[in-house]
Write a protein that holds these residues in place. Structure first.
Motif, mmCIF file in Angstrom:
data_model
loop_
_atom_site.group_PDB
_atom_site.id
_atom_site.type_symbol
_atom_site.label_atom_id
_atom_site.label_comp_id
_atom_site.label_asym_id
_atom_site.label_seq_id
_atom_site.Cartn_x
_atom_site.Cartn_y
_atom_site.Cartn_z
ATOM 1 N N PHE A 143 -11.015 36.003 -50.905
ATOM 2 C CA PHE A 143 -11.388 35.448 -52.214
ATOM 3 C C PHE A 143 -10.380 35.813 -53.305
ATOM 4 C CE2 PHE A 143 -13.544 38.584 -55.061
ATOM 5 C CZ PHE A 143 -13.551 39.686 -54.235
ATOM 6 N N LEU A 157 -18.476 34.920 -46.795
ATOM 7 C CA LEU A 157 -19.459 35.539 -47.692
ATOM 8 C C LEU A 157 -18.910 35.804 -49.094
ATOM 9 C CD1 LEU A 157 -22.267 37.068 -48.029
ATOM 10 C CD2 LEU A 157 -20.962 39.130 -47.551
ATOM 11 N N THR A 158 -17.725 36.433 -49.152
ATOM 12 C CA THR A 158 -17.191 36.819 -50.458
ATOM 13 C C THR A 158 -16.904 35.589 -51.323
ATOM 14 O OG1 THR A 158 -15.017 36.872 -49.443
ATOM 15 C CG2 THR A 158 -16.132 38.975 -49.714
ATOM 16 N N ARG A 189 -24.208 37.016 -38.962
ATOM 17 C CA ARG A 189 -23.230 35.969 -39.244
ATOM 18 C C ARG A 189 -22.057 36.119 -38.293
ATOM 19 N NH1 ARG A 189 -22.034 34.238 -45.285
ATOM 20 N NH2 ARG A 189 -24.133 34.127 -46.126
ATOM 21 N N ARG A 207 -12.239 39.322 -45.111
ATOM 22 C CA ARG A 207 -13.296 38.979 -46.054
ATOM 23 C C ARG A 207 -12.903 39.383 -47.485
ATOM 24 N NH1 ARG A 207 -19.010 41.979 -45.104
ATOM 25 N NH2 ARG A 207 -17.746 43.809 -45.532
ATOM 26 N N ALA A 208 -12.270 40.561 -47.614
ATOM 27 C CA ALA A 208 -11.877 41.023 -48.948
ATOM 28 C C ALA A 208 -10.678 40.236 -49.479
ATOM 29 C CB ALA A 208 -11.554 42.509 -48.913
ATOM 30 N N LEU A 248 -22.100 41.476 -41.684
ATOM 31 C CA LEU A 248 -23.478 41.051 -41.533
ATOM 32 C C LEU A 248 -23.687 40.674 -40.071
ATOM 33 C CD1 LEU A 248 -23.872 38.800 -44.706
ATOM 34 C CD2 LEU A 248 -23.704 41.277 -44.508
ATOM 35 N N GLU A 292 -18.452 32.686 -51.087
ATOM 36 C CA GLU A 292 -19.737 32.113 -51.500
ATOM 37 C C GLU A 292 -20.234 32.768 -52.786
ATOM 38 O OE1 GLU A 292 -22.640 32.619 -48.373
ATOM 39 O OE2 GLU A 292 -21.269 31.717 -46.934
ATOM 40 N N VAL A 293 -20.035 34.086 -52.873
ATOM 41 C CA VAL A 293 -20.595 34.812 -54.005
ATOM 42 C C VAL A 293 -19.642 34.815 -55.199
ATOM 43 C CG1 VAL A 293 -21.434 37.048 -54.803
ATOM 44 C CG2 VAL A 293 -21.999 36.264 -52.506
ATOM 45 N N ALA A 294 -18.361 35.098 -54.933
ATOM 46 C CA ALA A 294 -17.450 35.348 -56.047
ATOM 47 C C ALA A 294 -16.559 34.160 -56.401
ATOM 48 C CB ALA A 294 -16.583 36.576 -55.741
#
Ligand SMILES: Nc1ncnc2c1ncn2[C@@H]1O[C@H](COP(=O)(O)OP(=O)(O)OP(=O)(O)O)[C@@H](O)[C@H]1O
Ligand SMILES: [Mg+2]
Lengths: 266, 257
Positions: A158, A104-105, A96, A154-155, A93, A107-109
């Motif tokens: 999480f 990000l990941t 960011r 990022r991957a 993004l 936050e969502v997952a």
């Protein structure tokens, strides 16, 4: 954390309709990927590897066949949040910074994590990827390889049960690639994560994987599924083994043999 | 060092412009009723400061309210266009047509409809400031990288998360590019509203001093108007700095009056 699912792909076909006609990207693919395995897909460019990963991640609906996670067909809601996906493009993004991109990941997952935990985790992975000190940089201030490393962090951050990696190390220099390969293997051995990995590098496939699926040119089919027997840790010495050379030659032969087909399949 | 030099140079160009103006008026003995010199305009602004300040307020209110109405409705409709095919297909031809019409020409009509005072000014300002916001924001929202949305899907993100974490920030540069155009259009709208349908405001002063041939006061009001415009524009620029991160400006703008 619960175990990774058993992935079975049954008679999977994907075609794209566009104004210029229909493209058959995948044709009747069947594969079984055992929980916790390191599974690599190699195949010529355009044969549908990325398409296969997108179906596995639940973001693309197949036109035929099905994908089962532990025997249950994946509709969107089932897979999502279980798979960590490293896209072929870094896909950060732009608004960011590196740290916030990695978060990000989570936050969502991973809504169970506190903000402080997310940040600690993100910093941890950026450090492993050699990006300490670059946390506050925005993507356009990072090199292409650095962006890709952020995307890998990022991957991984999480801790998904299944990691789908689309040529994640292609844009990196030799040393960084080796570091990240080692980290990935360490993570994979410590956890029960299943890794589905795409690469164009045959040595990389042989050094990392337990199984390799070699695909044909478009429309992609599985030509052969190869078990990689070399003991771990696989090091420089592994590359020198005559079996290693023989296996690499075999895979290369499969890919090369099909090249003329790739040309006519257009 | 380079930037400082440029800034100083830019200020000098302005000073030079006013100096030449002053010189020409002086040299050709141009009557103040035709073109007053900058020094005289400054004097009049000071003498008439009470009048100018009291009349800046209603203009400011009209611009701000018109702008806010335009931005809020424009944004909501843009979201509708980006996310609903029906809204898109129904409104798009209308928007494109309305976009090219000279909306400012409706100003006298609004006097008939809404009477004298604040309302027609706000309506005209809102009407012309609205279009860049809808068109640009809709463009921003619908140009989101589809693989980014797929990435969010793979994480199990909800529609709301995709909107707030991806689409909205993606569209921000487009949105702010539109705001910069819209604020200047809202100013034009408010002033035209005051020309035709008001008894107060800087536009009214400009118009009234024109009728009484008080060119000096007219210039003073125009300068006050311009200063107000610059301040409002800078507020938007500051908001943009605050909200838009890490992206070079990429929002193209389409606008007509
Ligand atoms: N969204 C799409 N619309 C139309 N065609 C598509 C789309 N995505 C992929 N294709 C087509 O499907 C085929 C397979 O694409 P895919 O990206 O899966 O290849 P790939 O094996 O990942 O190639 P590479 O190694 O170059 O990344 C290609 O011929 C491509 O043109
Ligand atoms: Mg690909």
């Amino acid at each position: 954390m619960s175990k990774a699912p058993h992935i079975s792909i049954k008679g999977l076909s994907v075609s794209f309709k566009s104004r210029t006609g229909t493209v058959n990207a995948l044709n009747n693919i069947s594969l079984d990927i055992a929980p916790g395995s390191f599974f690599t897909i190699v195949g010529p460019s355009g044969c549908g590897k990325t398409t296969l990963l997108k179906v596995l991640s639940g973001v693309l609906q197949p036109s035929g066949g099905e994908v089962l996670f532990d025997g249950v067909a994946i509709d969107k809601n089932k897979v999502q949040g279980q798979v960590g996906y490293v896209f072929q493009r870094s896909l950060l993004l732009p608004w960011r910074n590196a740290l916030d991109n990695v978060m990000l990941t989570m936050e969502v997952a991973r809504r169970d994590m506190s903000r402080a935990d997310r940040e600690r985790e993100a910093r941890h992975w950026l450090k492993i990827a050699g990006l300490e000190g670059f946390e506050k940089r925005f993507p356009h201030e990072l090199s292409g390889g650095m962006q890709q490393r952020v995307s890998i962090c990022r991957a991984l951050a999480f801790r998904p049960k299944v990691l789908l990696m689309d040529e994640p190390f292609a844009a990196l220099d030799e040393i960084t690639r080796e570091t990240l390969q080692e980290e990935l293997l360490r993570l994979w051995m410590q956890t029960e994560t299943t890794v589905v990995f795409i690469t164009h590098s045959i040595p990389e496939a042989l050094l990392l994987s337990e199984q390799i699926a070699v695909m044909s040119a478009r429309p992609g089919r599985v030509l052969e599924r190869i078990e990689v027997p070399f003991p771990r840790p696989r090091e420089e010495a592994t590359r020198e083994l005559p079996e290693f050379g023989a296996m690499a030659g075999h895979v290369r032969g499969l890919l090369r043999h099909r090249e003329p087909v790739a040309a006519t399949a257009q | 060092m380079y930037r400082v030099g440029v800034t100083v140079g830019q200020i000098l160009v302005f000073l030079l412009f006013f100096a030449i103006w002053e010189g020409i008026v002086d040299f050709f003995h141009i009557k103040p009723v035709i073109l007053p010199p900058p020094s005289r305009i400054a004097e009049v602004m000071w003498e008439q400061r009470a009048l100018l300040l009291t009349n800046t307020w209603p203009t400011f209110v009209a611009i701000s309210l018109g702008f806010i109405y335009a931005v809020v409705t424009g944004f909501v409709i843009a979201v509708g266009i980006a996310y609903s095919r029906i809204v898109r297909e129904l409104t798009y031809p209308f928007l494109v047509t309305a976009q090219i019409l000279p909306k400012i020409a409706f100003a006298p009509l609004f006097l008939i409809w809404f009477g004298f005072g604040l309302t027609p000014k706000i309506v005209i300002a809102a009407l012309i400031a609205f279009f860049p916001v809808v068109i640009n924001t809709a463009k921003g929202l619908s140009s989101v990288d589809s693989e980014l949305l797929q990435y969010m899907d793979s994480l199990g993100a909800s529609g709301w998360e995709k909107f707030t974490k991806i689409s909205l920030p993606w569209a921000m540069p487009y949105f702010f590019a539109a705001l910069k155009i819209s604020i200047t259009l809202a100013i034009v709208g408010a002033v035209v509203g005051e020309f035709v349908a008001a008894g107060e405001g800087l536009g009214y002063i400009i118009n009234a001093s024109n009728i009484s041939l008080d060119t000096e006061l007219m210039f003073a009001a125009i300068v006050a108007m311009s200063l107000l415009g610059i301040v409002l524009f800078l507020v938007i620029v500051a908001a943009e700095r605050l909200f838009v991160n890490g992206v070079e400006e990429n929002g193209g703008v389409q606008a007509t009056m």
